[in-house]
Design a protein around this motif. Sequence first.
Motif, PDB file in Angstrom:
ATOM      1  N   GLY A  69       1.016  -1.714   0.245  1.00 62.16           N
ATOM      2  CA  GLY A  69      -0.019  -0.004   0.008  1.00 62.16           C
ATOM      3  C   GLY A  69       0.588   1.505  -0.169  1.00 62.16           C
ATOM      4  O   GLY A  69       2.134   1.099  -0.316  1.00 62.16           O
ATOM      5  N   SER A  70       0.502   1.927   0.505  1.00 61.34           N
ATOM      6  CA  SER A  70       1.459   3.438   0.737  1.00 61.34           C
ATOM      7  C   SER A  70       0.898   4.037   2.215  1.00 61.34           C
ATOM      8  O   SER A  70       0.211   3.600   2.929  1.00 61.34           O
ATOM      9  CB  SER A  70       1.061   4.542  -0.250  1.00 61.34           C
ATOM     10  OG  SER A  70      -0.870   4.272  -0.367  1.00 61.34           O
ATOM     11  N   ALA A  71       1.660   5.389   2.702  1.00 59.37           N
ATOM     12  CA  ALA A  71       1.172   6.251   3.828  1.00 59.37           C
ATOM     13  C   ALA A  71       1.655   7.103   3.759  1.00 59.37           C
ATOM     14  O   ALA A  71       2.761   7.998   3.113  1.00 59.37           O
ATOM     15  CB  ALA A  71       1.793   5.631   5.036  1.00 59.37           C
ATOM     16  N   ARG A  72       1.316   8.286   4.702  1.00 61.01           N
ATOM     17  CA  ARG A  72       1.030   9.651   4.484  1.00 61.01           C
ATOM     18  C   ARG A  72       1.715   9.536   6.459  1.00 61.01           C
ATOM     19  O   ARG A  72       1.037   9.151   7.088  1.00 61.01           O
ATOM     20  CB  ARG A  72       0.369  10.262   4.283  1.00 61.01           C
ATOM     21  CG  ARG A  72      -0.319  10.283   3.256  1.00 61.01           C
ATOM     22  CD  ARG A  72      -0.993  11.417   2.321  1.00 61.01           C
ATOM     23  NE  ARG A  72       0.143  12.450   2.393  1.00 61.01           N
ATOM     24  CZ  ARG A  72      -1.370  13.941   3.118  1.00 61.01           C
ATOM     25  NH1 ARG A  72      -1.650  13.942   2.835  1.00 61.01           N
ATOM     26  NH2 ARG A  72      -0.378  15.075   2.088  1.00 61.01           N
ATOM     27  N   VAL A  73       3.288   9.837   6.828  1.00 58.25           N
ATOM     28  CA  VAL A  73       3.352  10.364   7.648  1.00 58.25           C
ATOM     29  C   VAL A  73       4.360  11.482   7.926  1.00 58.25           C
ATOM     30  O   VAL A  73       4.406  12.461   6.987  1.00 58.25           O
ATOM     31  CB  VAL A  73       5.207   9.419   8.150  1.00 58.25           C
ATOM     32  CG1 VAL A  73       5.679   9.815   6.950  1.00 58.25           C
ATOM     33  CG2 VAL A  73       5.306   9.516   9.642  1.00 58.25           C
ATOM     34  N   LYS A  74       3.574  12.223   9.036  1.00 63.38           N
ATOM     35  CA  LYS A  74       4.001  13.644   9.701  1.00 63.38           C
ATOM     36  C   LYS A  74       4.951  13.931  10.384  1.00 63.38           C
ATOM     37  O   LYS A  74       5.118  12.740  11.131  1.00 63.38           O
ATOM     38  CB  LYS A  74       2.832  14.511  10.677  1.00 63.38           C
ATOM     39  CG  LYS A  74       3.292  15.634  11.075  1.00 63.38           C
ATOM     40  CD  LYS A  74       1.830  16.063  11.264  1.00 63.38           C
ATOM     41  CE  LYS A  74       1.907  17.612  11.349  1.00 63.38           C
ATOM     42  NZ  LYS A  74       0.735  18.184  12.130  1.00 63.38           N
ATOM     43  N   ASP A  81       5.063  11.245   1.710  1.00 61.90           N
ATOM     44  CA  ASP A  81       4.420  10.261   1.408  1.00 61.90           C
ATOM     45  C   ASP A  81       5.143   9.687   1.084  1.00 61.90           C
ATOM     46  O   ASP A  81       6.414   9.625   0.660  1.00 61.90           O
ATOM     47  CB  ASP A  81       4.208  10.772  -0.064  1.00 61.90           C
ATOM     48  CG  ASP A  81       3.136  11.617   0.063  1.00 61.90           C
ATOM     49  OD1 ASP A  81       1.564  11.860   0.176  1.00 61.90           O
ATOM     50  OD2 ASP A  81       2.958  13.288  -0.217  1.00 61.90           O
ATOM     51  N   LEU A  82       4.725   8.090   1.087  1.00 59.74           N
ATOM     52  CA  LEU A  82       5.659   6.964   1.297  1.00 59.74           C
ATOM     53  C   LEU A  82       4.835   5.806   0.065  1.00 59.74           C
ATOM     54  O   LEU A  82       3.996   5.602   0.649  1.00 59.74           O
ATOM     55  CB  LEU A  82       5.726   6.031   3.218  1.00 59.74           C
ATOM     56  CG  LEU A  82       6.552   6.898   3.861  1.00 59.74           C
ATOM     57  CD1 LEU A  82       6.550   6.616   5.461  1.00 59.74           C
ATOM     58  CD2 LEU A  82       7.829   7.347   3.833  1.00 59.74           C
TER      59      LEU A  82
END
Length: 98
Positions: A69-74, A81-82
């Motif tokens: 999948g993908s992810a967003r990390v703060k 964005d990952l």
Amino acid sequence: MAYTKTNLREVENSAPKFDMPAEMEARFARSAIEGETLGLSLFTLAPGFRIPFGHKHANQEEVYVVVRGSARVKVEDEVVDLAEWDAIRFGKDTMRNM
């Protein structure tokens, strides 16, 4: 030669014990892999789920790897964005939230 082999899917899901949302699994494997100073965890998040809390560690770096999948990390005040197989390292005392 010293080593320890562990299947991360066999490590206990600790999310319910820590009152984490049902949309996530958290398998903390430091003890299972007999680590002394390393942190190794497997998190599984439902699609579209946002972890409702951030965290940081005073004495430990962490690396997150997106396996599917993908992810967003703060990270502090920046959103990163990952994509699949992206790895991101967090230095000691760096606030992050997935």
